[in-house]
Design a protein around this motif. Structure first.
Motif, PDB file in Angstrom:
ATOM      1  N   ALA A 133     111.025 -49.615  -9.829  1.00 40.37           N
ATOM      2  CA  ALA A 133     110.942 -50.428 -11.042  1.00 40.37           C
ATOM      3  C   ALA A 133     111.633 -51.775 -10.852  1.00 40.37           C
ATOM      4  CB  ALA A 133     111.561 -49.681 -12.222  1.00 40.37           C
ATOM      5  N   ALA A 134     112.758 -51.773 -10.143  1.00 40.59           N
ATOM      6  CA  ALA A 134     113.474 -53.021  -9.897  1.00 40.59           C
ATOM      7  C   ALA A 134     112.655 -53.958  -9.009  1.00 40.59           C
ATOM      8  CB  ALA A 134     114.826 -52.733  -9.260  1.00 40.59           C
ATOM      9  N   VAL A 135     111.985 -53.397  -8.015  1.00 43.93           N
ATOM     10  CA  VAL A 135     111.139 -54.212  -7.128  1.00 43.93           C
ATOM     11  C   VAL A 135     110.002 -54.840  -7.915  1.00 43.93           C
ATOM     12  CG1 VAL A 135     109.463 -54.070  -5.234  1.00 43.93           C
ATOM     13  CG2 VAL A 135     111.738 -53.052  -4.976  1.00 43.93           C
ATOM     14  N   LEU A 136     109.428 -54.100  -8.844  1.00 38.77           N
ATOM     15  CA  LEU A 136     108.368 -54.644  -9.687  1.00 38.77           C
ATOM     16  C   LEU A 136     108.863 -55.891 -10.417  1.00 38.77           C
ATOM     17  CD1 LEU A 136     106.089 -52.531 -12.054  1.00 38.77           C
ATOM     18  CD2 LEU A 136     106.768 -54.869 -12.560  1.00 38.77           C
ATOM     19  N   ALA A 137     110.036 -55.781 -11.036  1.00 36.30           N
ATOM     20  CA  ALA A 137     110.596 -56.921 -11.758  1.00 36.30           C
ATOM     21  C   ALA A 137     110.902 -58.082 -10.821  1.00 36.30           C
ATOM     22  CB  ALA A 137     111.857 -56.489 -12.503  1.00 36.30           C
ATOM     23  N   ASP A 138     111.415 -57.763  -9.627  1.00 34.48           N
ATOM     24  CA  ASP A 138     111.762 -58.818  -8.667  1.00 34.48           C
ATOM     25  C   ASP A 138     110.521 -59.549  -8.161  1.00 34.48           C
ATOM     26  OD1 ASP A 138     114.414 -58.167  -8.928  1.00 34.48           O
ATOM     27  OD2 ASP A 138     114.514 -56.971  -7.086  1.00 34.48           O
ATOM     28  N   LEU A 139     109.429 -58.824  -7.958  1.00 32.80           N
ATOM     29  CA  LEU A 139     108.196 -59.463  -7.500  1.00 32.80           C
ATOM     30  C   LEU A 139     107.687 -60.454  -8.536  1.00 32.80           C
ATOM     31  CD1 LEU A 139     106.319 -56.402  -5.929  1.00 32.80           C
ATOM     32  CD2 LEU A 139     107.382 -58.312  -4.707  1.00 32.80           C
ATOM     33  N   VAL A 140     107.736 -60.081  -9.794  1.00 34.79           N
ATOM     34  CA  VAL A 140     107.320 -60.994 -10.862  1.00 34.79           C
ATOM     35  C   VAL A 140     108.242 -62.215 -10.896  1.00 34.79           C
ATOM     36  CG1 VAL A 140     107.047 -61.258 -13.360  1.00 34.79           C
ATOM     37  CG2 VAL A 140     106.266 -59.163 -12.237  1.00 34.79           C
ATOM     38  N   ALA A 141     109.527 -61.977 -10.662  1.00 30.52           N
ATOM     39  CA  ALA A 141     110.495 -63.065 -10.709  1.00 30.52           C
ATOM     40  C   ALA A 141     110.238 -64.122  -9.641  1.00 30.52           C
ATOM     41  CB  ALA A 141     111.915 -62.509 -10.551  1.00 30.52           C
ATOM     42  N   VAL A 142     109.634 -63.727  -8.498  1.00 28.71           N
ATOM     43  CA  VAL A 142     109.347 -64.711  -7.444  1.00 28.71           C
ATOM     44  C   VAL A 142     107.937 -65.269  -7.549  1.00 28.71           C
ATOM     45  CG1 VAL A 142     111.036 -63.751  -5.853  1.00 28.71           C
ATOM     46  CG2 VAL A 142     108.672 -62.922  -5.774  1.00 28.71           C
ATOM     47  N   GLY A 143     107.242 -64.964  -8.652  1.00 27.37           N
ATOM     48  CA  GLY A 143     105.954 -65.599  -8.900  1.00 27.37           C
ATOM     49  C   GLY A 143     104.724 -64.750  -8.742  1.00 27.37           C
ATOM     50  N   VAL A 144     104.874 -63.482  -8.346  1.00 23.65           N
ATOM     51  CA  VAL A 144     103.709 -62.605  -8.229  1.00 23.65           C
ATOM     52  C   VAL A 144     103.200 -62.297  -9.639  1.00 23.65           C
ATOM     53  CG1 VAL A 144     102.876 -60.349  -7.478  1.00 23.65           C
ATOM     54  CG2 VAL A 144     104.564 -61.585  -6.093  1.00 23.65           C
ATOM     55  N   PRO A 145     101.893 -62.457  -9.898  1.00 23.76           N
ATOM     56  CA  PRO A 145     101.368 -62.115 -11.220  1.00 23.76           C
ATOM     57  C   PRO A 145     101.717 -60.683 -11.591  1.00 23.76           C
ATOM     58  CG  PRO A 145      99.720 -63.302  -9.934  1.00 23.76           C
ATOM     59  CD  PRO A 145     100.859 -62.979  -8.996  1.00 23.76           C
ATOM     60  N   THR A 146     102.021 -60.475 -12.861  1.00 22.22           N
ATOM     61  CA  THR A 146     102.487 -59.156 -13.296  1.00 22.22           C
ATOM     62  C   THR A 146     101.506 -58.048 -12.933  1.00 22.22           C
ATOM     63  OG1 THR A 146     103.720 -60.125 -15.144  1.00 22.22           O
ATOM     64  CG2 THR A 146     103.193 -57.785 -15.286  1.00 22.22           C
ATOM     65  N   ASP A 147     100.228 -58.236 -13.234  1.00 22.33           N
ATOM     66  CA  ASP A 147      99.241 -57.195 -12.940  1.00 22.33           C
ATOM     67  C   ASP A 147      99.219 -56.858 -11.450  1.00 22.33           C
ATOM     68  OD1 ASP A 147      98.614 -57.110 -15.589  1.00 22.33           O
ATOM     69  OD2 ASP A 147      96.712 -58.187 -15.406  1.00 22.33           O
ATOM     70  N   THR A 148      99.345 -57.892 -10.609  1.00 24.91           N
ATOM     71  CA  THR A 148      99.324 -57.687  -9.165  1.00 24.91           C
ATOM     72  C   THR A 148     100.569 -56.943  -8.709  1.00 24.91           C
ATOM     73  OG1 THR A 148      98.094 -59.760  -8.919  1.00 24.91           O
ATOM     74  CG2 THR A 148      99.103 -58.858  -6.939  1.00 24.91           C
ATOM     75  N   ALA A 149     101.722 -57.310  -9.272  1.00 28.83           N
ATOM     76  CA  ALA A 149     102.966 -56.631  -8.915  1.00 28.83           C
ATOM     77  C   ALA A 149     102.927 -55.166  -9.331  1.00 28.83           C
ATOM     78  CB  ALA A 149     104.147 -57.345  -9.579  1.00 28.83           C
ATOM     79  N   VAL A 150     102.425 -54.901 -10.527  1.00 31.62           N
ATOM     80  CA  VAL A 150     102.307 -53.519 -10.995  1.00 31.62           C
ATOM     81  C   VAL A 150     101.394 -52.723 -10.078  1.00 31.62           C
ATOM     82  CG1 VAL A 150     101.389 -52.054 -12.841  1.00 31.62           C
ATOM     83  CG2 VAL A 150     102.813 -54.027 -13.414  1.00 31.62           C
ATOM     84  N   ALA A 151     100.234 -53.303  -9.725  1.00 36.64           N
ATOM     85  CA  ALA A 151      99.284 -52.606  -8.865  1.00 36.64           C
ATOM     86  C   ALA A 151      99.895 -52.295  -7.510  1.00 36.64           C
ATOM     87  CB  ALA A 151      98.019 -53.455  -8.699  1.00 36.64           C
ATOM     88  N   ALA A 152     100.675 -53.232  -6.970  1.00 39.86           N
ATOM     89  CA  ALA A 152     101.292 -53.020  -5.664  1.00 39.86           C
ATOM     90  C   ALA A 152     102.327 -51.903  -5.710  1.00 39.86           C
ATOM     91  CB  ALA A 152     101.940 -54.316  -5.181  1.00 39.86           C
ATOM     92  N   VAL A 153     103.181 -51.939  -6.709  1.00 35.02           N
ATOM     93  CA  VAL A 153     104.225 -50.918  -6.824  1.00 35.02           C
ATOM     94  C   VAL A 153     103.605 -49.540  -7.015  1.00 35.02           C
ATOM     95  CG1 VAL A 153     106.083 -50.073  -8.327  1.00 35.02           C
ATOM     96  CG2 VAL A 153     106.028 -52.478  -7.617  1.00 35.02           C
ATOM     97  N   LEU A 154     102.544 -49.454  -7.793  1.00 36.16           N
ATOM     98  CA  LEU A 154     101.881 -48.165  -8.000  1.00 36.16           C
ATOM     99  C   LEU A 154     101.144 -47.717  -6.737  1.00 36.16           C
ATOM    100  CD1 LEU A 154     100.445 -48.560 -11.626  1.00 36.16           C
ATOM    101  CD2 LEU A 154     102.515 -47.344 -10.895  1.00 36.16           C
ATOM    102  N   ALA A 155     100.569 -48.687  -5.997  1.00 40.00           N
ATOM    103  CA  ALA A 155      99.856 -48.337  -4.767  1.00 40.00           C
ATOM    104  C   ALA A 155     100.802 -47.727  -3.739  1.00 40.00           C
ATOM    105  CB  ALA A 155      99.177 -49.576  -4.185  1.00 40.00           C
ATOM    106  N   LEU A 156     102.047 -48.163  -3.741  1.00 39.52           N
ATOM    107  CA  LEU A 156     103.021 -47.656  -2.779  1.00 39.52           C
ATOM    108  C   LEU A 156     103.716 -46.382  -3.254  1.00 39.52           C
ATOM    109  CD1 LEU A 156     104.774 -51.049  -1.925  1.00 39.52           C
ATOM    110  CD2 LEU A 156     103.119 -49.840  -0.497  1.00 39.52           C
ATOM    111  N   ALA A 157     103.531 -46.036  -4.514  1.00 39.16           N
ATOM    112  CA  ALA A 157     104.391 -45.037  -5.155  1.00 39.16           C
ATOM    113  C   ALA A 157     104.369 -43.664  -4.504  1.00 39.16           C
ATOM    114  CB  ALA A 157     104.034 -44.919  -6.632  1.00 39.16           C
ATOM    115  N   ARG A 158     103.216 -43.189  -4.069  1.00 40.81           N
ATOM    116  CA  ARG A 158     103.138 -41.824  -3.559  1.00 40.81           C
ATOM    117  C   ARG A 158     103.880 -41.639  -2.243  1.00 40.81           C
ATOM    118  NH1 ARG A 158      99.926 -38.475  -6.332  1.00 40.81           N
ATOM    119  NH2 ARG A 158      98.221 -39.315  -7.611  1.00 40.81           N
TER     120      ARG A 158
END
Length: 218
Positions: A133-158
């Motif tokens: 969850a912290a990485v998701l927030a950090d990715l958005v903070a450096v300019g990654v679009p929110t939807d893209t950051a969410v998709a990436a974090v979920l893609a890595l989750a398993r």
């Protein structure tokens, strides 16, 4: 009988005094306007009663005071964080730790939804969600679009361990520093499993779509 009742009332008042005094957060005294401090104190009491962590709320109030924010602004910020912590717990479950809830609240503030956090929980049922969850927030903070950051974090989750998430964030941030756009940096890092091992492809060589790693390598 009247005397006995009066003594009883006085006794109850005396016994209740420590509890009321304890409800006041001493670190806020003199730092916030009195009205705002009393309101924040009531938010803290309600949060504590419902089992939410209060330290992040105190930190938010102190942060606002340090920045010279008005009492009204501080109260709004503390109340919003309390609400986000509540939503994070609804998504993560009653057994979520204070650290998980705090990170979840940061993800919500970054634009993630309660449903996104609930999906993260379902993908990592027996793992801590704090780093993800912290990485998701950090990715958005450096300019990654929110939807893209969410998709990436979920893609890595398993498959990703916490260390993988940290390496992924570090590599994306490094690529951005080297000139890649945030979306391109994230896309490149999701293209191959080696990205999680810290191997750095040339930044900006491809955008990619967050579709998850093929196979994680420790």
């Amino acid at each position: 009988m009247r005397v006995g009742l009066g003594v009883l009332i006085v006794g109850v008042s005396i016994l209740g005094a420590p509890a009321l005094a304890g409800a006041q957060e001493s670190r806020l005294v003199g730092r916030l306007p009195d009205d705002a401090r009393r309101t924040v104190d009531s938010v803290l009491v309600a949060a504590r009663t419902s089992g939410l962590p209060t330290e992040p709320l105190v930190d938010r109030a102190l942060e606002g005071a340090a920045k010279g924010a008005s009492g009204e602004v501080i109260v709004r910020a503390v109340t919003r964080l309390r609400d986000d912590l509540h939503l994070a717990r609804l998504a993560f479950g009653d057994l979520a730790t204070a650290a998980e809830l705090t990170a979840g609240a940061s993800a919500l503030r970054a634009g993630a939804s309660r449903e996104d956090l609930a999906e993260l929980r379902s993908l990592r049922p027996n793992q801590s969600l704090t780093i993800a969850a912290a990485v998701l927030a950090d990715l958005v903070a450096v300019g990654v679009p929110t939807d893209t950051a969410v998709a990436a974090v979920l893609a890595l989750a398993r498959d990703a361990e916490d260390a993988d998430y940290i390496a992924f964030r570090r590599n994306v941030q490094r690529d951005i520093a080297l000139g890649a756009s945030p979306a391109a940096a994230l896309g490149v890092r999701l293209e191959t499993a080696d990205d999680l091992a810290g191997e750095a492809p040339t930044p900006g060589t491809g955008v990619g779509t967050p579709s998850g790693p093929r196979k994680r390598k420790p």
